[in-house]
Design a protein around this motif. Structure first.
Motif, mmCIF file in Angstrom:
data_model
loop_
_atom_site.group_PDB
_atom_site.id
_atom_site.type_symbol
_atom_site.label_atom_id
_atom_site.label_comp_id
_atom_site.label_asym_id
_atom_site.label_seq_id
_atom_site.Cartn_x
_atom_site.Cartn_y
_atom_site.Cartn_z
ATOM 1 N N HIS A 75 0.857 -1.189 0.000
ATOM 2 C CA HIS A 75 0.000 0.000 0.000
ATOM 3 C C HIS A 75 0.894 1.240 0.000
ATOM 4 O O HIS A 75 1.563 1.517 1.004
ATOM 5 N N LEU A 76 0.899 1.975 -1.118
ATOM 6 C CA LEU A 76 1.767 3.142 -1.261
ATOM 7 C C LEU A 76 0.925 4.409 -1.315
ATOM 8 O O LEU A 76 -0.282 4.375 -1.575
ATOM 9 N N VAL A 77 1.609 5.534 -1.088
ATOM 10 C CA VAL A 77 0.950 6.844 -1.067
ATOM 11 C C VAL A 77 1.771 7.809 -1.913
ATOM 12 O O VAL A 77 3.004 7.835 -1.830
ATOM 13 N N THR A 78 1.065 8.614 -2.739
ATOM 14 C CA THR A 78 1.697 9.666 -3.538
ATOM 15 C C THR A 78 1.466 11.011 -2.863
ATOM 16 O O THR A 78 0.309 11.374 -2.581
ATOM 17 N N THR A 79 2.535 11.724 -2.582
ATOM 18 C CA THR A 79 2.435 13.035 -1.930
ATOM 19 C C THR A 79 2.641 14.117 -2.985
ATOM 20 O O THR A 79 3.753 14.491 -3.336
ATOM 21 N N LYS A 80 1.545 14.609 -3.501
ATOM 22 C CA LYS A 80 1.557 15.679 -4.498
ATOM 23 C C LYS A 80 0.466 16.692 -4.161
ATOM 24 O O LYS A 80 -0.560 16.368 -3.553
ATOM 25 N N ASN A 81 0.696 17.912 -4.594
ATOM 26 C CA ASN A 81 -0.304 18.957 -4.405
ATOM 27 C C ASN A 81 -1.382 18.789 -5.476
ATOM 28 O O ASN A 81 -1.099 18.837 -6.680
ATOM 29 N N LEU A 82 -2.608 18.566 -5.036
ATOM 30 C CA LEU A 82 -3.680 18.277 -5.976
ATOM 31 C C LEU A 82 -3.954 19.440 -6.917
ATOM 32 O O LEU A 82 -4.465 19.247 -8.024
ATOM 33 N N THR A 83 -3.638 20.676 -6.545
ATOM 34 C CA THR A 83 -3.917 21.822 -7.408
ATOM 35 C C THR A 83 -3.026 21.834 -8.637
ATOM 36 O O THR A 83 -3.383 22.438 -9.649
ATOM 37 N N ASP A 84 -1.849 21.186 -8.569
ATOM 38 C CA ASP A 84 -0.931 21.187 -9.707
ATOM 39 C C ASP A 84 -1.015 19.904 -10.537
ATOM 40 O O ASP A 84 -0.200 19.695 -11.435
ATOM 41 N N ILE A 85 -1.976 19.042 -10.237
ATOM 42 C CA ILE A 85 -2.046 17.742 -10.900
ATOM 43 C C ILE A 85 -3.132 17.765 -11.973
ATOM 44 O O ILE A 85 -4.283 18.138 -11.706
ATOM 45 N N LYS A 86 -2.746 17.392 -13.190
ATOM 46 C CA LYS A 86 -3.709 17.237 -14.274
ATOM 47 C C LYS A 86 -4.322 15.842 -14.265
ATOM 48 O O LYS A 86 -5.511 15.693 -14.464
ATOM 49 N N ASP A 87 -3.498 14.841 -14.071
ATOM 50 C CA ASP A 87 -3.961 13.447 -14.059
ATOM 51 C C ASP A 87 -3.324 12.754 -12.857
ATOM 52 O O ASP A 87 -2.119 12.493 -12.839
ATOM 53 N N ARG A 88 -4.123 12.482 -11.808
ATOM 54 C CA ARG A 88 -3.589 11.862 -10.600
ATOM 55 C C ARG A 88 -3.043 10.455 -10.884
ATOM 56 O O ARG A 88 -2.106 10.014 -10.229
ATOM 57 N N GLY A 89 -3.649 9.743 -11.829
ATOM 58 C CA GLY A 89 -3.199 8.391 -12.136
ATOM 59 C C GLY A 89 -1.761 8.347 -12.619
ATOM 60 O O GLY A 89 -1.043 7.363 -12.369
ATOM 61 N N VAL A 90 -1.300 9.396 -13.336
ATOM 62 C CA VAL A 90 0.082 9.441 -13.822
ATOM 63 C C VAL A 90 1.050 9.441 -12.650
ATOM 64 O O VAL A 90 2.029 8.687 -12.624
ATOM 65 N N HIS A 91 0.797 10.269 -11.637
ATOM 66 C CA HIS A 91 1.704 10.358 -10.495
ATOM 67 C C HIS A 91 1.627 9.101 -9.617
ATOM 68 O O HIS A 91 2.634 8.690 -9.039
ATOM 69 N N GLN A 92 0.457 8.511 -9.538
ATOM 70 C CA GLN A 92 0.330 7.277 -8.752
ATOM 71 C C GLN A 92 1.110 6.128 -9.412
ATOM 72 O O GLN A 92 1.776 5.350 -8.726
ATOM 73 N N ARG A 93 1.037 6.045 -10.714
ATOM 74 C CA ARG A 93 1.807 5.001 -11.408
ATOM 75 C C ARG A 93 3.306 5.264 -11.299
ATOM 76 O O ARG A 93 4.099 4.327 -11.171
ATOM 77 N N ASN A 94 3.701 6.512 -11.359
ATOM 78 C CA ASN A 94 5.123 6.834 -11.204
ATOM 79 C C ASN A 94 5.635 6.470 -9.819
ATOM 80 O O ASN A 94 6.788 6.068 -9.662
ATOM 81 N N THR A 95 4.801 6.627 -8.797
ATOM 82 C CA THR A 95 5.191 6.208 -7.449
ATOM 83 C C THR A 95 5.444 4.701 -7.402
ATOM 84 O O THR A 95 6.408 4.241 -6.779
ATOM 85 N N ALA A 96 4.600 3.959 -8.078
ATOM 86 C CA ALA A 96 4.799 2.510 -8.121
ATOM 87 C C ALA A 96 6.052 2.154 -8.915
ATOM 88 O O ALA A 96 6.816 1.247 -8.515
ATOM 89 N N LEU A 97 6.306 2.836 -10.047
ATOM 90 C CA LEU A 97 7.510 2.569 -10.835
ATOM 91 C C LEU A 97 8.774 2.885 -10.043
ATOM 92 O O LEU A 97 9.772 2.149 -10.114
ATOM 93 N N GLU A 98 8.751 3.960 -9.282
ATOM 94 C CA GLU A 98 9.911 4.299 -8.437
ATOM 95 C C GLU A 98 10.140 3.245 -7.364
ATOM 96 O O GLU A 98 11.283 2.878 -7.060
ATOM 97 N N HIS A 99 9.074 2.711 -6.807
ATOM 98 C CA HIS A 99 9.189 1.653 -5.795
ATOM 99 C C HIS A 99 9.780 0.381 -6.405
ATOM 100 O O HIS A 99 10.641 -0.271 -5.792
ATOM 101 N N ILE A 100 9.332 0.020 -7.577
ATOM 102 C CA ILE A 100 9.854 -1.178 -8.251
ATOM 103 C C ILE A 100 11.330 -1.001 -8.587
ATOM 104 O O ILE A 100 12.141 -1.923 -8.407
ATOM 105 N N GLU A 101 11.699 0.181 -9.058
ATOM 106 C CA GLU A 101 13.099 0.425 -9.415
ATOM 107 C C GLU A 101 13.998 0.447 -8.183
ATOM 108 O O GLU A 101 15.112 -0.096 -8.206
#
Length: 408
Positions: free
Chosen positions: A214-240
């Protein structure tokens, strides 16, 4: 006073300490022993018995052979009487079982061949027969071990699912979790939320019984166009960072998946893709998006969106998967750059998939179409989300529903 005549002893010249000859008639003991009235055998003992028991005495009219005959008869009679005397309980030895051969000696068996002895050893007992399996000690050939345990371990599946709080979140997560539960292990489910991990999501994921993180993405919601992009990047960083080895697949929680899809993912070597059935945004038609294949070779693409014709690869986000080692082992795949592979939030909506795939592969020659000929639809993207609906906190109803009575 009576006396007994006796012959002279041949030992009359031998000296004795006490003086005199013990066999002489003058000895006191001799007088006592051979006195008829004070005999050592007591009163009433016949005189012929004393004559037999005392070999040195002689009597008139008896020959030497008669003496020996009478003497042997007396000893025989005495031994017979002693043998018949009841001195204790006598056990009849004839009733005793002294058959040692039956108890301790194996019965003679038939001639057994050497091959039969190697296969079975039989131990004979008086009442039962026990069979003992053959025990062989030796070194097992390595080839036999390989043939016996010749299996290929399954590849690990790394399923990445971004999620957020909405009315149908519990339904979507439970549905996807029950599908992943049926997939043979190993499988790792990475669930990513925004800003904080909710207890409701953690409870749903934990109850599915699937191994998860269970991971969490810490981003400011006002600057996010697509939350799914940042959530997937959090998972990719964890895998790497942890160098997880497996096949990475982006599985959104609102999609529908078949078990055959997850079985096909393990056949991917580098990058695999397949067609996805989609419900148009207007919900008035179904479209197909994905590769056109000749066997496992990708030769073209299905697309119905004119606005997306400029994309290099016409693939839905849930229509591809790739080997995780591409993220943290660029030398193995001969990547031209070692820059981290991430999704881009700066590109136009609908182009996140193609820009990401361009970092993983160069062209269609490095892709694998699954299943063969890409002729089967294995997942569906239906866009059934209802964003304006209310969902109860912790998915519990705090108040009873109002009772509606029928019109009487």
């Amino acid at each position: 006073m009576a006396s007994i005549r006796r012959t002279l002893s041949p030992y009359h010249d031998r000296p004795y300490q006490n003086g005199g000859n013990p066999f002489s008639g003058d000895s006191p003991s001799h007088k006592v022993m051979y006195n008829g009235k004070a005999s050592a055998f007591g009163v009433g003992v016949p005189k012929f018995i004393t004559g037999v028991l005392l070999p040195k005495s002689s009597r008139k009219g008896l020959n030497s052979w008669k003496k020996w005959f009478i003497r042997c008869s007396m000893f025989f009679s005495l031994g017979f009487l002693l043998g018949m005397a009841p001195f204790g309980g006598v056990e009849d030895v004839r009733d005793r079982d002294f058959s040692f051969e039956e108890r301790f000696v194996a019965k003679p068996a038939e001639i057994v061949k050497e091959e039969d002895v190697k296969n079975l050893v039989v131990v004979e007992r008086p009442e039962e027969n026990f069979e003992v399996d053959k025990v062989e000690l030796g070194v097992v050939d390595v080839k036999d071990v390989k043939m016996r345990f010749d299996f290929v371990p399954r590849k690990q599946l790394i399923v990445v699912t971004p999620t957020y709080n909405r009315a149908l979140q519990a339904y979507f997560l439970n549905r996807l979790g029950q599908v992943l539960r049926l997939v043979p292990p190993p499988l790792l489910w990475i669930v990513v939320e925004m800003n904080a991990a909710s207890l409701e999501t953690a409870d749903i994921v934990r109850k599915t019984g699937v191994m998860y993180r269970h991971l969490v993405t810490t981003k400011n919601l006002t600057d996010i166009k697509d939350r799914g992009v940042h959530q997937r990047n959090t998972a990719l960083e964890h895998i790497e960072r942890h160098k997880l080895d497996g096949i990475v697949y982006f599985a959104d929680d609102d999609n529908i998946y078949s078990l055959q899809l997850f079985e096909s993912l393990r056949a991917i070597s580098r990058f695999g893709t397949w067609p996805v059935a989609m419900l148009a945004q207007s919900k008035n038609k179904a479209i197909l998006e994905g590769p056109v294949c000749n066997g496992s070779q990708v030769i073209g693409w299905h697309t119905n969106e004119k606005s997306k014709l400029l994309r290099r690869f016409h693939v839905d986000m849930s229509g591809f998967a790739f080997n995780s080692t591409i993220l943290w082992d660029p030398k193995r795949w001969k990547r031209p750059t070692s820059d981290p592979i991430r999704q881009l939030d700066t590109v136009k909506e609908g182009f996140q998939e193609t820009t990401f795939i361009e970092q993983v592969v160069q062209d269609e020659s490095q892709m694998e179409g699954i299943p063969p000929s890409c002729s089967r639809i294995m997942n569906w993207h239906l866009h059934l989300g209802a964003r304006e609906l209310f969902y109860p906190r912790a998915w519990l109803l705090q108040k009873n529903l109002d009772v509606v009575l029928p019109n009487s």
